[in-house]
Motif scaffolding. Structure first.
Motif, short mmCIF file in Angstrom:
data_model
loop_
_atom_site.label_atom_id
_atom_site.label_comp_id
_atom_site.label_asym_id
_atom_site.label_seq_id
_atom_site.Cartn_x
_atom_site.Cartn_y
_atom_site.Cartn_z
N GLY A 181 -36.87 -47.86 -7.86
CA GLY A 181 -35.78 -47.13 -8.49
C GLY A 181 -36.12 -46.35 -9.74
O GLY A 181 -35.22 -45.78 -10.36
N ALA A 182 -37.41 -46.31 -10.13
CA ALA A 182 -37.77 -45.49 -11.29
C ALA A 182 -37.73 -44.01 -10.91
O ALA A 182 -38.21 -43.62 -9.84
N LEU A 183 -37.15 -43.20 -11.79
CA LEU A 183 -37.03 -41.77 -11.53
C LEU A 183 -37.88 -41.01 -12.54
O LEU A 183 -37.65 -41.09 -13.74
N TRP A 184 -38.86 -40.27 -12.03
CA TRP A 184 -39.74 -39.46 -12.87
C TRP A 184 -39.46 -37.99 -12.59
O TRP A 184 -39.36 -37.59 -11.43
N CYS A 185 -39.35 -37.19 -13.66
CA CYS A 185 -38.98 -35.78 -13.51
C CYS A 185 -39.90 -34.89 -14.32
O CYS A 185 -40.50 -35.31 -15.31
N TRP A 186 -39.98 -33.64 -13.94
CA TRP A 186 -40.76 -32.64 -14.65
C TRP A 186 -40.08 -31.29 -14.47
O TRP A 186 -39.30 -31.09 -13.55
N GLY A 187 -40.34 -30.38 -15.37
CA GLY A 187 -39.70 -29.08 -15.30
C GLY A 187 -40.33 -28.10 -16.26
O GLY A 187 -41.29 -28.41 -16.98
N VAL A 188 -39.77 -26.89 -16.29
CA VAL A 188 -40.33 -25.85 -17.13
C VAL A 188 -40.21 -26.21 -18.61
O VAL A 188 -41.05 -25.82 -19.42
N ASP A 189 -39.16 -26.95 -18.97
CA ASP A 189 -39.00 -27.33 -20.37
C ASP A 189 -39.95 -28.44 -20.76
O ASP A 189 -40.16 -28.71 -21.96
N ASP A 190 -40.58 -29.13 -19.78
CA ASP A 190 -41.57 -30.17 -20.05
C ASP A 190 -42.98 -29.68 -19.76
O ASP A 190 -43.92 -30.49 -19.71
N TYR A 191 -43.13 -28.39 -19.52
CA TYR A 191 -44.43 -27.80 -19.18
C TYR A 191 -45.02 -28.44 -17.93
O TYR A 191 -46.24 -28.54 -17.77
N GLY A 192 -44.16 -28.90 -17.03
CA GLY A 192 -44.60 -29.47 -15.78
C GLY A 192 -45.17 -30.87 -15.86
O GLY A 192 -45.75 -31.36 -14.89
N ILE A 193 -45.02 -31.54 -17.00
CA ILE A 193 -45.57 -32.89 -17.18
C ILE A 193 -44.49 -33.91 -16.85
O ILE A 193 -43.43 -33.92 -17.48
N PRO A 194 -44.73 -34.80 -15.87
CA PRO A 194 -43.70 -35.78 -15.49
C PRO A 194 -43.42 -36.78 -16.61
O PRO A 194 -44.33 -37.18 -17.35
N ARG A 195 -42.16 -37.19 -16.71
CA ARG A 195 -41.78 -38.27 -17.60
C ARG A 195 -40.64 -39.05 -16.96
O ARG A 195 -39.85 -38.50 -16.19
N GLN A 196 -40.56 -40.32 -17.28
CA GLN A 196 -39.54 -41.15 -16.67
C GLN A 196 -38.19 -40.86 -17.31
O GLN A 196 -38.06 -40.81 -18.53
N ARG A 197 -37.19 -40.67 -16.45
CA ARG A 197 -35.85 -40.36 -16.91
C ARG A 197 -34.92 -41.56 -16.82
O ARG A 197 -34.13 -41.81 -17.73
N LEU A 198 -34.96 -42.29 -15.69
CA LEU A 198 -34.01 -43.37 -15.46
C LEU A 198 -34.67 -44.50 -14.69
O LEU A 198 -35.72 -44.32 -14.06
N ASP A 199 -34.02 -45.67 -14.71
CA ASP A 199 -34.40 -46.82 -13.88
C ASP A 199 -33.25 -47.16 -12.94
O ASP A 199 -32.10 -46.76 -13.17
N ASN A 200 -33.57 -47.91 -11.91
CA ASN A 200 -32.56 -48.44 -11.00
C ASN A 200 -31.72 -47.33 -10.37
O ASN A 200 -30.50 -47.43 -10.23
N VAL A 201 -32.39 -46.24 -9.99
CA VAL A 201 -31.72 -45.06 -9.44
C VAL A 201 -31.64 -45.17 -7.92
O VAL A 201 -32.57 -45.63 -7.26
N ILE A 202 -30.51 -44.75 -7.35
CA ILE A 202 -30.35 -44.75 -5.90
C ILE A 202 -30.18 -43.35 -5.32
O ILE A 202 -30.30 -43.16 -4.11
N ALA A 203 -29.90 -42.33 -6.16
CA ALA A 203 -29.76 -40.96 -5.66
C ALA A 203 -30.01 -40.00 -6.81
O ALA A 203 -29.75 -40.31 -7.98
#
Length: 748
Positions: A181-203
């Motif tokens: 359930g760990a959710l890792w995200c990346w984007g243009v504002d993070d220069y494409g570097i993944p970082r964990q956003r949330l835990d226990n995610v289902i969608a």
């Protein structure tokens, strides 16, 4: 494109009641293609193991964009189609590519029907953005191909991501959902570097630069640059209390939160972003709730105003684009609602629907994906069906878009912008192609529709489209006004599933009528007319019909053309003079500076494209030159003090016996006295003339008309053939790439 993610396994009890976004998401780790355990899909669409036991439907996931799509086969292979990054990067087999037009970027892009990607194996999930595709592959790694935003194309793995079970990518924000359930995200504002956003995610859902996650407790949180931008603008535009209304812009190093808490939703099992950042929630009881307000209403102190969507209460999963939504029920049937301009709802019409409407003839759906104008579904039968506008031409390709309009016999025609009109053999004005495609839909917009203008019965000489449309009849009467769909008479348009249904047709509301008009041209600006009889005519120009003023510097005008803030006029027995123009909204325009075009006499007619102006001479030859407008501003930059026209040296283009010239957008065409047609590109950067392909017209053309992206020819027997772009109905029929009902995508 917003695409829903599958639910994570939460235990036997939850899985029995929760709606799984993709019924095939419970496949185990896919076996490699060369492992020897899997057999090729059979006709029934089921993959079998070495002993003949069924392992389930062929396709387990699907994702589409406007021009390409990809699907994951149960074998772990990824197939893609249309015009997309995999084709550009030669990651899949392509057919022989058609000849390209160096002036048309779209023609240089690689194309092909569905074929398997190389270097992508053991895939279980796939997601796409406008020029990017990503798949969850062996070990839960995320492998991507294409370009983020407008960068160069690459094949790469997202660093640090392992054990992913699902993925959602967009142009700005992308996320991978990991085991546990760990959710890792990346984007243009993070220069494409993944970082964990949330835990226990289902969608999770993502759209452009905004991402949202749903936890097992029903909490929804959203993040991304739009959130921090909202806080920044709020500080900048709203003065804090006690400052006397003084606005202080935020400092460059000031940080703003990029995460917002949306709230807790009871029994929520899936979420999606729809429209312009509105939120929809799927509950475990199969009910769908959508917000009337966007997410940022919460930051403004307002409520989301969640409302239940009607229709089938047993929804198993759902999908959304910016403008339409679809849901799958327990029987694998699909209902869609929202925008339906190109038949993307699949109900056999192009009529917008406010409530879920069944997709015609589609059953056993296991996965679904939507883009703005297209919808695609994978079925238990092993097929992929799509409906709407196949811009990537994966289901069928036309090297030249051409159509001879069925049932129309015209005595005259004219075109402007995306609209063509003709007076038919019953002396009725009929028009097709429209800027109102959003209001009318492609069926009505592409149908030659009667327009109530009796003054055009004797024939149509010219027309203009845009903010204010005008029709000039052979009688010399000019009528201008605006288009409307309210109060219009119905136009029956039978379709495969809705024979006899009726939709509102466009109507034209006349606001201004002038008489004794000889010619009409619309830049815009300027809009110009020539009024009066031969020898006593005068040129009138302005930003619209209401502001027409006499231009006295050009005597005895006989013909006028205009495009892109410039106009050219035949005057004084065949001479040509041109001038520049500008948008003068609240200012008095400076006096016009007339530029005489050297070397041209006895001109009969003029046309103007994006960059070129051309004159048809009395001897049947054509002279063209590149014209441009230059402006001189006051020292303080407050207004324009002079507008001038600059012309390159005019040149004979080398054709003769011409009886008519037309121009629009990036092309110009000539009709000769033998009924033949030749067209050339509007290329201001080359001395060499580039001739364009013209469809076979039979050598019996009597008249031409050109819009901004298409050309129409009237044959001597009254038939009308049009070619060019057909996105807005310009060719007088529903484009062959538009499917109002589901159509099977061919896959090797």
């Amino acid at each position: 494109m917003t695409r829903r993610l599958g639910l994570i396994w939460l235990g036997t009890a939850l899985s029995l009641v929760a709606c799984k976004h993709r019924p095939t998401a419970d496949i185990g780790q896919a076996t490699a293609l060369d492992g020897g355990d899997l057999q090729a899909p059979e006709a029934a669409g089921q993959v079998q193991d070495g002993e003949g036991a069924s392992l389930g439907p062929r396709w387990v996931d699907i994702a589409i964009e406007s021009e390409f799509g990809c699907a994951v086969e149960r074998t772990g292979g990824v197939y893609c189609w249309g015009r997309g990054p995999a084709a550009e990067m030669a990651l899949r087999e392509l057919p022989a590519q058609p000849s390209t037009d160096p002036l048309d970027f779209n023609s240089t892009r690689k194309w092909g029907p569905a074929s398997r990607l190389a270097m992508i194996h053991d895939a279980t999930k796939v997601s796409t953005a406008s020029s990017l595709g990503c798949a969850v592959v062996e070990g839960g790694r995320v492998r991507c191909w294409g370009a983020a935003r407008w960068g160069a194309h690459h094949l790469y793995d997202i660093p640090g991501i392992e054990h992913a079970v699902d993925i959602e990518i967009s142009d700005g924000q992308s996320c991978a959902l990991l085991e546990g359930g760990a959710l890792w995200c990346w984007g243009v504002d993070d220069y494409g570097i993944p970082r964990q956003r949330l835990d226990n995610v289902i969608a999770v859902t993502a759209s452009d630069s905004l991402g949202c996650g749903l936890t097992a407790q029903g909490e929804v949180l959203c993040w991304g640059q739009p959130v921090s931008d909202w806080h920044r603008y709020n500080v900048q535009l709203n003065a804090p209390p006690g400052t006397g209304g003084t606005h202080q812009p935020p400092s460059e190093d000031q940080d703003f939160p990029d995460t917002m808490e949306v709230g807790r939703f009871h029994e929520a099992v899936d979420i999606m972003l729809s429209g312009w950042n509105n939120l929809c929630v799927l509950r475990s009881d199969g009910r769908v709730m959508c917000s009337e307000h966007d997410l940022f209403s919460l930051l403004r102190g307002e409520e989301l105003a969640m409302r239940e969507v009607g229709g089938n209460p047993g929804v198993q999963s759902f999908e959304s684009s910016r403008s339409h939504k679809c849901q799958i029920d327990a029987q694998g049937k699909v209902q869609c609602w929202g925008r339906n301009v190109y038949g993307q709802l699949g109900d056999g019409t192009a009529t917008m629907r406010d409530a879920p409407t069944p997709v015609v003839g589609l059953e056993g759906v296991v996965a679904l994906s939507l883009s703005e104008d297209l919808s695609c579904a994978a079925t238990r039968a092993g097929t992929i069906s799509c409906w709407g506008f196949d811009r990537g031409e994966a289901m069928g390709r036309e090297d030249v878009h051409v159509n001879t309009i069925e049932g129309l016999r015209a005595g005259s025609l004219a075109a402007s912008g995306r609209t063509t009109c003709a007076v038919d053999d019953t002396q009725t004005l009929r028009c097709w192609g429209t800027d109102m495609i959003e209001q009318l839909g492609i069926q009505v917009g592409s149908t030659p529709t009667p327009i109530d203008l009796p003054s055009m019965a004797k024939g149509l000489r010219a027309m203009s489209s845009g903010w204010e449309a005008c029709f000039l009849g052979e009688s010399g009467q000019l009528q201008c006004g605006n288009w409307s769909t309210s109060g219009a008479s119905p136009s029956p348009l039978p379709t495969p599933s809705s024979a006899g249904s009726a939709q509102a047709a466009p109507s034209f509301n006349v606001t201004i009528t002038n008489t004794d008009v000889r010619d009409l041209a619309a830049g815009p600006p300027p809009l110009c007319t020539i009024i009066g009889k031969s020898g006593r005519s005068e040129l009138q120009c302005g930003k619209d019909v209401a502001s027409l003023r006499v231009e006295s510097k050009l005597k005895a005008p006989t013909s006028v053309s205009a495009a892109n803030m410039r106009a050219c006029v035949i005057h004084d027995g065949g001479k040509v003079g041109c001038f520049g123009d500008y948008y003068f909204w609240d200012q008095q325009p400076p006096p016009r500076e007339i530029t005489k075009i050297p070397g041209i006499s006895q001109a009969l007619d003029l046309v103007s494209s994006n960059f070129q102006d051309c004159a048809l001479r009395k001897d049947g030859r054509v002279t063209c030159w590149v014209g441009r407008t230059e402006t001189t501003w006051t020292d303080d930059g407050s207004h324009v003090k002079a507008v001038s026209y600059k012309a390159q040296t005019p040149k004979d283009i080398g054709i003769d016996s011409v009886v008519q010239l037309v121009a629009g957008g990036t092309k110009l065409c000539a009709l000769d006295k033998r009924g033949g047609v030749r067209c050339w590109a509007d290329n201001p950067y080359s001395e060499t003339l580039v001739w364009l392909e013209v469809p076979e017209l039979g050598g019996d053309v009597a008249q031409l008309a050109a819009g901004s992206e298409h050309v129409c020819a009237r044959h001597k027997d009254g038939r009308v053939t049009c070619w060019g772009d057909d996105t807005w109905g310009q060719l007088g029929h529903v484009p062959g790439r538009v499917y109002l009902e589901p159509h099977t995508l061919p896959v090797d």
